[in-house]
Write a protein that holds these residues in place. Structure first.
Motif, PDB file in Angstrom:
ATOM      1  N   LEU A 237       0.834  -1.208   0.000  1.00 53.79           N
ATOM      2  CA  LEU A 237       0.000   0.000   0.000  1.00 53.79           C
ATOM      3  C   LEU A 237       0.864   1.252   0.000  1.00 53.79           C
ATOM      4  O   LEU A 237       0.524   2.261  -0.617  1.00 53.79           O
ATOM      5  CB  LEU A 237      -0.916  -0.041   1.229  1.00 53.79           C
ATOM      6  CG  LEU A 237      -1.990   1.038   1.345  1.00 53.79           C
ATOM      7  CD1 LEU A 237      -2.843   1.110   0.098  1.00 53.79           C
ATOM      8  CD2 LEU A 237      -2.854   0.796   2.568  1.00 53.79           C
ATOM      9  N   GLU A 238       2.017   1.189   0.671  1.00 53.34           N
ATOM     10  CA  GLU A 238       2.833   2.401   0.720  1.00 53.34           C
ATOM     11  C   GLU A 238       3.453   2.732  -0.630  1.00 53.34           C
ATOM     12  O   GLU A 238       3.717   3.891  -0.920  1.00 53.34           O
ATOM     13  CB  GLU A 238       3.887   2.340   1.824  1.00 53.34           C
ATOM     14  CG  GLU A 238       4.898   1.233   1.732  1.00 53.34           C
ATOM     15  CD  GLU A 238       5.847   1.294   2.939  1.00 53.34           C
ATOM     16  OE1 GLU A 238       6.943   1.813   2.770  1.00 53.34           O
ATOM     17  OE2 GLU A 238       5.466   0.833   4.038  1.00 53.34           O
ATOM     18  N   VAL A 241       0.846   4.826  -2.247  1.00 54.19           N
ATOM     19  CA  VAL A 241       0.896   6.190  -1.722  1.00 54.19           C
ATOM     20  C   VAL A 241       2.061   6.953  -2.357  1.00 54.19           C
ATOM     21  O   VAL A 241       1.926   8.092  -2.800  1.00 54.19           O
ATOM     22  CB  VAL A 241       1.049   6.167  -0.188  1.00 54.19           C
ATOM     23  CG1 VAL A 241       1.326   7.566   0.356  1.00 54.19           C
ATOM     24  CG2 VAL A 241      -0.195   5.587   0.454  1.00 54.19           C
ATOM     25  N   ASN A 267     -12.095   0.424   4.968  1.00 54.54           N
ATOM     26  CA  ASN A 267     -11.209   0.362   6.135  1.00 54.54           C
ATOM     27  C   ASN A 267     -10.006   1.283   6.022  1.00 54.54           C
ATOM     28  O   ASN A 267      -9.577   1.876   6.990  1.00 54.54           O
ATOM     29  CB  ASN A 267     -10.694  -1.063   6.312  1.00 54.54           C
ATOM     30  CG  ASN A 267     -11.785  -1.982   6.798  1.00 54.54           C
ATOM     31  OD1 ASN A 267     -12.724  -1.532   7.436  1.00 54.54           O
ATOM     32  ND2 ASN A 267     -11.676  -3.260   6.479  1.00 54.54           N
ATOM     33  N   GLN A 268      -9.439   1.329   4.812  1.00 50.77           N
ATOM     34  CA  GLN A 268      -8.191   2.086   4.671  1.00 50.77           C
ATOM     35  C   GLN A 268      -8.424   3.397   3.934  1.00 50.77           C
ATOM     36  O   GLN A 268      -7.566   3.899   3.227  1.00 50.77           O
ATOM     37  CB  GLN A 268      -7.136   1.219   3.985  1.00 50.77           C
ATOM     38  CG  GLN A 268      -6.653   0.118   4.934  1.00 50.77           C
ATOM     39  CD  GLN A 268      -5.827  -0.957   4.273  1.00 50.77           C
ATOM     40  OE1 GLN A 268      -6.118  -1.351   3.142  1.00 50.77           O
ATOM     41  NE2 GLN A 268      -4.810  -1.451   4.957  1.00 50.77           N
ATOM     42  N   GLN A 270      -8.516   6.381   4.907  1.00 56.04           N
ATOM     43  CA  GLN A 270      -7.606   7.485   5.235  1.00 56.04           C
ATOM     44  C   GLN A 270      -6.430   7.537   4.264  1.00 56.04           C
ATOM     45  O   GLN A 270      -5.901   8.598   3.994  1.00 56.04           O
ATOM     46  CB  GLN A 270      -7.095   7.333   6.664  1.00 56.04           C
ATOM     47  CG  GLN A 270      -7.926   8.123   7.644  1.00 56.04           C
ATOM     48  CD  GLN A 270      -7.814   7.559   9.036  1.00 56.04           C
ATOM     49  OE1 GLN A 270      -7.747   6.348   9.223  1.00 56.04           O
ATOM     50  NE2 GLN A 270      -7.802   8.431  10.012  1.00 56.04           N
ATOM     51  N   VAL A 271      -6.041   6.360   3.778  1.00 52.61           N
ATOM     52  CA  VAL A 271      -4.957   6.313   2.807  1.00 52.61           C
ATOM     53  C   VAL A 271      -5.475   6.643   1.413  1.00 52.61           C
ATOM     54  O   VAL A 271      -4.949   7.509   0.731  1.00 52.61           O
ATOM     55  CB  VAL A 271      -4.303   4.918   2.823  1.00 52.61           C
ATOM     56  CG1 VAL A 271      -3.269   4.804   1.718  1.00 52.61           C
ATOM     57  CG2 VAL A 271      -3.680   4.642   4.181  1.00 52.61           C
ATOM     58  N   ASN A 274      -6.564  10.237  -0.299  1.00 47.17           N
ATOM     59  CA  ASN A 274      -5.590  11.221  -0.752  1.00 47.17           C
ATOM     60  C   ASN A 274      -4.871  10.815  -2.033  1.00 47.17           C
ATOM     61  O   ASN A 274      -3.968  11.504  -2.478  1.00 47.17           O
ATOM     62  CB  ASN A 274      -4.569  11.484   0.359  1.00 47.17           C
ATOM     63  CG  ASN A 274      -5.182  12.315   1.469  1.00 47.17           C
ATOM     64  OD1 ASN A 274      -5.714  13.389   1.207  1.00 47.17           O
ATOM     65  ND2 ASN A 274      -5.155  11.798   2.683  1.00 47.17           N
ATOM     66  N   ILE A 275      -5.278   9.690  -2.598  1.00 51.26           N
ATOM     67  CA  ILE A 275      -4.685   9.261  -3.864  1.00 51.26           C
ATOM     68  C   ILE A 275      -5.364  10.033  -4.998  1.00 51.26           C
ATOM     69  O   ILE A 275      -6.591  10.156  -5.035  1.00 51.26           O
ATOM     70  CB  ILE A 275      -4.885   7.737  -4.057  1.00 51.26           C
ATOM     71  CG1 ILE A 275      -4.252   6.945  -2.903  1.00 51.26           C
ATOM     72  CG2 ILE A 275      -4.342   7.276  -5.397  1.00 51.26           C
ATOM     73  CD1 ILE A 275      -2.748   6.942  -2.876  1.00 51.26           C
TER      74      ILE A 275
ATOM     75  N   TRP B  51       2.684  14.864   2.883  1.00 52.78           N
ATOM     76  CA  TRP B  51       1.557  13.941   2.912  1.00 52.78           C
ATOM     77  C   TRP B  51       1.989  12.487   2.703  1.00 52.78           C
ATOM     78  O   TRP B  51       1.574  11.583   3.423  1.00 52.78           O
ATOM     79  CB  TRP B  51       0.521  14.335   1.851  1.00 52.78           C
ATOM     80  CG  TRP B  51      -0.547  13.305   1.793  1.00 52.78           C
ATOM     81  CD1 TRP B  51      -1.534  13.119   2.687  1.00 52.78           C
ATOM     82  CD2 TRP B  51      -0.665  12.261   0.821  1.00 52.78           C
ATOM     83  NE1 TRP B  51      -2.283  12.025   2.354  1.00 52.78           N
ATOM     84  CE2 TRP B  51      -1.770  11.491   1.215  1.00 52.78           C
ATOM     85  CE3 TRP B  51       0.057  11.915  -0.330  1.00 52.78           C
ATOM     86  CZ2 TRP B  51      -2.172  10.381   0.472  1.00 52.78           C
ATOM     87  CZ3 TRP B  51      -0.357  10.818  -1.058  1.00 52.78           C
ATOM     88  CH2 TRP B  51      -1.457  10.054  -0.648  1.00 52.78           C
ATOM     89  N   ILE B  60      -0.029   3.514   7.446  1.00 49.52           N
ATOM     90  CA  ILE B  60       0.328   2.230   6.848  1.00 49.52           C
ATOM     91  C   ILE B  60       1.303   1.465   7.743  1.00 49.52           C
ATOM     92  O   ILE B  60       0.998   0.373   8.204  1.00 49.52           O
ATOM     93  CB  ILE B  60       0.903   2.424   5.426  1.00 49.52           C
ATOM     94  CG1 ILE B  60      -0.181   3.050   4.540  1.00 49.52           C
ATOM     95  CG2 ILE B  60       1.346   1.088   4.852  1.00 49.52           C
ATOM     96  CD1 ILE B  60       0.266   3.344   3.139  1.00 49.52           C
TER      97      ILE B  60
END
Lengths: 317, 328, 243
Positions: A237-238, A241, A267-268, A270-271, A274-275, B51, B60
């Motif tokens: 996932l990172e 991001v 669930n995710q 928050q990540v 912002n994509i 960010w 994460i």
């Protein structure tokens, strides 16, 4: 043990061996009489006795190739998953839930079987041992589709149909590619970065060496997972991001992931919120047909290329 | 012994903290320690952090590190108590049917709705455990020899059911497969919070019974003659550890070897007594899972299922310990 | 006083104890003898509540079935048959388990442990692990664990079996020094009886054959009958002749 028994066993073995050698030789000669040998996508050299009049297809992509070169009438059996050119044919279906039933296939008395590696190697070997030639047609990129269709044309005596179809595909792809490159040249934009999702948690994607990666590249996409060293990577996932993709494509029928709320409210979230692709709602959810175009390497793959290109560069078309 | 055990337990806590910091600075995206510190400061004081970096750190990596520690702790302590109660060094927290029960739940979940996967995994894990317990009750208490066999049988049955469900609906193969391999990629602060609550609810129970667990190693007859109500202790401990293991499994899938190996390493260091082992085994579990998951999520070809890493770490450790034991 | 009335234990269809009646006074030393499978160990287990039974066992008039495990452990302690172990508990930790019925605290440095280890003569072993002890040492540690329970009765199952002569003597000396505790010792051989004296209970096929002292005129014929052999006496020393 009884020496007589041993002697008789040896005699039987010797006789059986010589019979089979003789049989194999005569069989070879027969083969030589009217066969051509073609190489399939596993690199196997497969002798096929001509003419081919009864073909069994064990994969929808193989069925599509047959029809597209005009050889559809040679099919004596296809699969229950076939959807093109027609949703279901009146032909008997071989079970596509691998492994296929060898009995069922043999019962069709085919002189050619088309398959992909969805079928276990044992099934293919078993058929081959029964002197039924099996061609594994599973192209890894678009030019591989062309060669496969030309091979099929040669084997089924539909060479001109195959050439015509391949030329059509080439010009179709060329059209898409020139639209995209003209647009990129004109605007000076970089290629759109794309995340291609085949599963949600974890993010399962495609990388170098996979067929879909080649389609995405042909459509002018920069696949963010292509930096990962695997054909079918699980994308951290990172990485998503960090690479912040401008576009996302979601394959058909991923449970729970059928619209944007999975990203924005899941669930995710928050990540994901912002994509860039999520913020701009630039997400394409494949419908079943689009997914089939993408996942079944064959004559319809060209539509997958166009779908992706149009999604990434709508102004180019 | 006692003094050094105290020292060791405390140094394990410190080791865990060090591991957290190291793990925080490792990942597929390279972030320097300086950037981490800067952005942590900015993030905590709401001063416009970068960010990308702050999302990676706070949404994460950190929730995932926390999940690794919580799940590692749960597997470590359940593994220890399971091995003790079954007096079987190969005991692991899944012995009573947790894993295969959860697999059935997950397989059904992917057929119905992926949001139900954790719930169904938990329910079916507890169902499998319940069946194993029901089979192995005799004279009003759990017969551990029966329970091992019942656990194995129930596991076979549920595995068959899971396989059949997967076979019937091939489209969901991918989801179930990912789930069966286990992984911490789904970590969120919400998951962490609920699992943490479960952990702090069960941990005191295990700690409370550590005296009884020591004595129960001597066998049922001796434990009872020394005054331990071993039937009751067994039932409580096994139910509690199955419960919390099922909860962990419902979030992260099936991760092997952590529950099996952590107690063995702990015993080598602080000895047989649960007095310290009850803290040491879970701490070791937390560290093993944290290190394994850091490796799993940082691999150059994308994420690797963490169960593969724990097996690579766990199996050699176990073999080494067996050799040590044989020489003794 | 332990009072057993109508005690019957069955394992499936096999009757291990058959309507047994028995009284053991406070401080009484009772040697329990009988051939293999006669029900000796089963009697101990019934007294400890380790097997299901019919009949009544009471301690000073109170039925043991109504006691919790800890309450029972404060009344009766148990020295099981010697076992082999791979556990690495220290002798101190192992013996401290005997204090469980009194307190749940961690107590391994308690003075009681030190004293008890001294009483059985293994204080020097307190930091050794139990998997490294010899048979005699482990047997003494097990006895120490039972002694520290501070119960009124100690039940011992073959405390000298598998021990060499010297260890047997040492263990019997330890037992001889039990002060004021009622003791039931299951024994196969006559060593315990010769050394410790006290009362003898003979059982066979789950039934009581004899209870009394060894000087009882009936005793020698009863024991010979129970073991289906003969018994001889040299001075005060009884033995089964091997030929």
């Amino acid at each position: 043990m009884n020496p007589k028994l041993i002697a008789s066993i040896i005699v039987v073995i010797v006789i059986a061996a010589s019979v089979s050698v003789v049989y194999a030789e005569t069989y070879k000669q027969k083969v030589n009489a009217s066969t051509i040998t073609v190489t399939d996508d596993l690199g196997r050299k497969v002798p096929v006795k001509l003419p081919v009049t009864r073909v069994v297809s064990m994969d929808p992509s193989n069925t599509q190739m047959m029809y597209s070169i005009g050889a559809g009438s040679l099919l004596v059996a296809d699969t229950s998953y076939d959807w093109w050119p027609a949703n279901s044919t009146s032909l008997p279906h071989v079970s596509m839930d691998s492994p296929a039933s060898v009995e069922q296939v043999v019962n069709m008395t085919p002189d050619l079987v088309l398959a992909t590696t969805i079928q276990p190697a044992q099934i293919i070997n078993q058929l081959q041992n029964l002197s039924i030639p099996v061609l594994v047609l599973e192209p890894q990129n678009i030019s591989n589709i062309y060669t496969d269709m030309l091979t099929l044309g040669k084997v089924t005596n539909h060479q001109s149909g195959a050439e015509k179809e391949v030329n059509y595909m080439k010009s179709y792809i060329h059209g898409v590619e020139s639209n995209v490159s003209a647009y990129l040249n004109l605007t000076g934009n970089k290629k759109q970065s794309l995340l291609y999702m085949m599963w949600s948690t974890p993010i399962y994607s495609v990388g170098p060496g996979s067929f879909i990666q080649n389609v995405l590249v042909d459509a002018g996409a920069y696949n963010i997972a292509s930096s990962l060293n695997s054909s079918y990577p699980t994308v951290p996932l990172e990485d998503v991001v960090n690479d912040n993709p401008q576009a996302i494509i979601v394959d058909y029928e991923i449970p729970g992931l059928t619209n944007i709320t999975w990203f924005t409210k899941g669930n995710q979230s928050q990540v994901w919120n912002n994509i860039t692709a999520v913020q701009n709602d630039n997400i394409l959810f494949f419908n079943q047909t689009e997914s089939n175009w993408m996942n079944e390497p064959g004559p319809l793959t060209i539509y997958a290329v166009k779908t992706v290109a149009q999604f990434l560069y709508p102004q180019a078309f | 012994m006692k003094f050094s055990a105290y020292i060791f337990t405390i140094s394990l806590v410190f080791l865990t903290l060090v591991d957290v910091l190291v793990s925080l600075s490792i990942g597929p995206v390279h972030i320097s320690i300086q950037e981490i510190l800067e952005n942590t400061y900015l993030f905590l004081f709401h001063k416009n952090p970068d960010w990308t970096i702050s999302t990676i750190i706070f949404y994460i990596r950190l929730p995932r590190i926390a999940l690794a520690i919580i799940v590692g702790t749960i597997l470590g302590i359940s593994g220890l108590t399971t091995q003790t109660i079954f007096k079987n060094p190969l005991g692991d927290p899944y012995l009573t049917g947790v894993s295969s029960g959860a697999a059935v739940g997950a397989a059904i979940g992917f057929l119905v709705s992926p949001y139900l996967v954790p719930v169904l995994a938990f329910i079916f894990a507890m169902l499998a455990v319940g069946i194993s317990f029901a089979i192995s009750r005799s004279d009003g208490e759990v017969n551990t020899e029966m329970l091992i066999l019942a656990g194995v049988s129930v596991s076979f049955l549920f595995s068959a059911v899971a396989s059949y469900i997967i076979y019937l609906k091939i489209a969901n193969l991918r989801g179930v497969l990912f789930w069966l391999l286990g992984g911490l990629y789904g970590a969120t602060w919400t998951n962490d919070f609920w699992l943490f609550i479960a952990l702090i609810a069960i941990f005191p129970v295990m700690v409370y019974f550590r005296r009884e667990l020591d004595i129960m190693l001597m066998g049922d007859e001796q434990a009872k003659s020394l005054g331990v109500n071993s039937g009751r202790v067994k039932t409580i401990i096994l139910l509690v550890s199955s419960l919390v293991t099922s909860l962990a499994v419902s979030v992260v899938g099936i991760i092997g070897f952590v529950g099996l190996v952590s107690p063995h390493i702990g015993r080598k260091i602080v000895g047989e007594s649960h007095r310290f082992l009850i803290f040491v085994a879970p701490l070791i579990g937390a560290n093993i899972l944290l290190v394994s998951d850091t490796i799993a999520r940082s691999a150059p070809q994308g994420e690797i299922p963490v169960g593969i890493i724990t097996a690579f770490i766990g199996a050699p450790v176990l073999i080494y310990l067996l050799f040590r034991r044989r020489r003794m | 006083m332990i009072d057993v009335t109508g005690l019957t234990v069955r394992y499936g269809k096999k009757v291990a104890l058959d309507n047994l009646n028995l009284q053991v006074q406070d401080g009484e030393h009772l040697i329990l003898m009988g051939p293999n499978g006669s029900g000796k160990t089963t009697l101990l287990k019934a007294l400890l509540g380790l097997v299901g039974y019919q009949g009544k066992i009471s301690l000073n008039g109170k039925s043991t079935a109504n006691l919790t495990r800890r309450e029972l452990a404060r009344e009766i302690s148990y020295v099981p048959q010697i076992f082999s172990t791979s556990y690495t508990f220290t002798v101190k930790e192992f013996v401290s388990m005997g204090l469980y019925s009194i307190t749940r605290e961690w107590w391994e440095d308690d003075k009681r442990i030190h004293d008890t280890l001294n009483d059985v003569g293994i204080d020097d072993l307190r930091d050794k692990t139990i998997n490294t002890l010899s048979g005699g040492e482990l047997q003494k540690a097990i006895i120490a664990r039972a002694l520290i329970q501070d119960s009124k009765y100690i039940l011992m199952d073959e405390p000298t079996a598998h021990l060499d002569i010297k260890s047997t003597q040492e263990v019997l000396e330890v037992v001889e020094n039990f002060k004021g505790k009622g003791t039931i010792i299951v024994s196969h051989d006559l060593n315990a009886l010769n050394k410790l004296g006290g009362n003898v209970l003979l059982i066979k096929n789950g039934q009581k054959k004899f209870k009394g002292v060894k000087d009882d005129p009936e005793f020698k014929s009863k024991i010979a009958e129970t073991f289906e052999t003969t018994i001889r006496e040299t001075g005060d020393y009884l033995y089964f002749p091997l030929a």
